[in-house]
Design an enzyme around this catalytic site. Structure first.
Site, PDB file in Angstrom:
ATOM      1  CD  GLU A   1      11.448  45.678  27.582  1.00 25.35           C
ATOM      2  OE1 GLU A   1      11.709  45.115  26.287  1.00 25.35           O
ATOM      3  OE2 GLU A   1      10.959  45.021  28.529  1.00 25.35           O
TER       4      GLU A   1
ATOM      5  CG  HIS B   1      12.864  38.603  30.636  1.00 28.17           C
ATOM      6  ND1 HIS B   1      11.790  39.418  29.934  1.00 28.17           N
ATOM      7  CD2 HIS B   1      12.656  38.256  31.783  1.00 28.17           C
ATOM      8  CE1 HIS B   1      10.771  39.127  31.020  1.00 28.17           C
ATOM      9  NE2 HIS B   1      11.344  38.835  32.229  1.00 28.17           N
TER      10      HIS B   1
ATOM     11  CG  ASP C   1      12.707  39.108  26.514  1.00 30.49           C
ATOM     12  OD1 ASP C   1      12.269  38.180  27.005  1.00 30.49           O
ATOM     13  OD2 ASP C   1      12.734  40.330  26.974  1.00 30.49           O
TER      14      ASP C   1
HETATM   15 ZN    ZN Z   1      11.944  40.629  28.695  1.00 29.63          ZN
END
Ligand code: ZN
Length: 268
Positions: free
Chosen positions: A99, A172, A182
């Site tokens: 992330e 993603h 994203d």
């Molecule tokens: Zn994601």
């Protein structure tokens, strides 16, 4: 950076309960953005440490380049959700997830300011206008700071060195294209995919041994033929299922450079 015992040295470490099951020989690295502000209560690390979240990732990379690890790399993190890559579902079973702190898509308010989904103002000099590959119109996105990208490059290098089974880096939005945007168009994905191609050993090159080899749109005879590779053509292999199908890049007999799928058995 170095990984020892499935932990990134120098990273802040916590334990996310939202993880479990063995992750062995991961083949994929998935990049995400957090849609969050950063460290502290508004950051995604605190969220991942809470059982409520039912979500996690292996690493979180802050805008300042600080890296937090909340799941060791040999344990499944819950980052992908419903997902599929190259026909294989449940990407959490075979991927490492990172992330990256970023607000993602921004809205332009009436007063001209740029606002995140959480109504946080993002300074105009941190905003870029780009089109997402799944969209038909431009939108505003937060720029990823260089400090953050440099730290992410270092972490990615360490991961690729430690886990040679990783063959690809995707977003993603590649493995859940209908649900997810994203890491989005502001993310310089080629800097990361380039690390896979350029790592020790380099890209595998194979040579066509059939008199002519069909280049198809997907891994199977049910996919369209895009053209043919002539005998002796050198192909860069992006992905290979030995004995089945390989995704390759190279020149067709008509001179066009393509990325396509070809039957593995007709290449030496
Ligand atoms: Zn994601």
């Amino acid at each position: 950076m170095k990984i020892v015992d499935h932990k990134l040295e120098g990273a802040w470490r916590g334990h996310s309960p939202n993880s479990g099951g063995k992750l062995s020989a991961p083949s994929l690295l998935v990049m995400h953005y957090t849609v969050s502000g950063g460290t502290g209560p508004e950051g995604v690390t605190d969220y991942f440490l809470s059982p409520r979240a039912k979500a996690s990732a292996h690493l979180i990379v802050g805008r300042n380049g600080k890296i937090n690890q909340v799941v060791p790399f040999d344990v499944r993190a819950w980052h992908a959700g419903t997902s599929v890559w190259r026909g294989k579902p449940n990407c959490n079973d075979y991927s490492i997830g990172i992330e990256v702190d970023n607000w993602g898509r921004l809205a332009r308010a009436e007063d001209g300011s740029f606002r995140s989904a959480a109504d946080k103002v993002v300074p105009a000099d941190r905003v870029t206008k780009l089109r997402h590959k799944h969209d038909s119109v431009d939108a505003y996105w937060e720029i990823y700071p260089e400090k953050q990208l440099a730290a992410l490059v270092d972490a990615t290098r360490a991961i690729l060195d430690t886990y040679p089974s990783i063959r690809e880096i995707v977003g993603h939005d590649d493995i859940a294209p209908i649900r997810k945007s994203d890491p989005g168009p502001a993310f310089p994905m080629s800097r990361f995919t380039g690390l896979v191609e350029g790592r020790a050993g380099g890209p595998v090159t194979r040579t066509v041994i059939a008199s002519s080899l069909n280049a198809r749109g997907g891994p199977g005879v049910e996919y369209d033929v895009l053209g043919t590779f002539a005998k002796g053509t050198k192909l860069a292999v992006l992905y290979d299922e030995p004995g089945l199908w390989a995704q390759v890049r190279g020149k067709l007999s008509n001179g066009n450079e393509v990325t396509a799928w070809a039957a593995d058995q007709f290449m030496a």
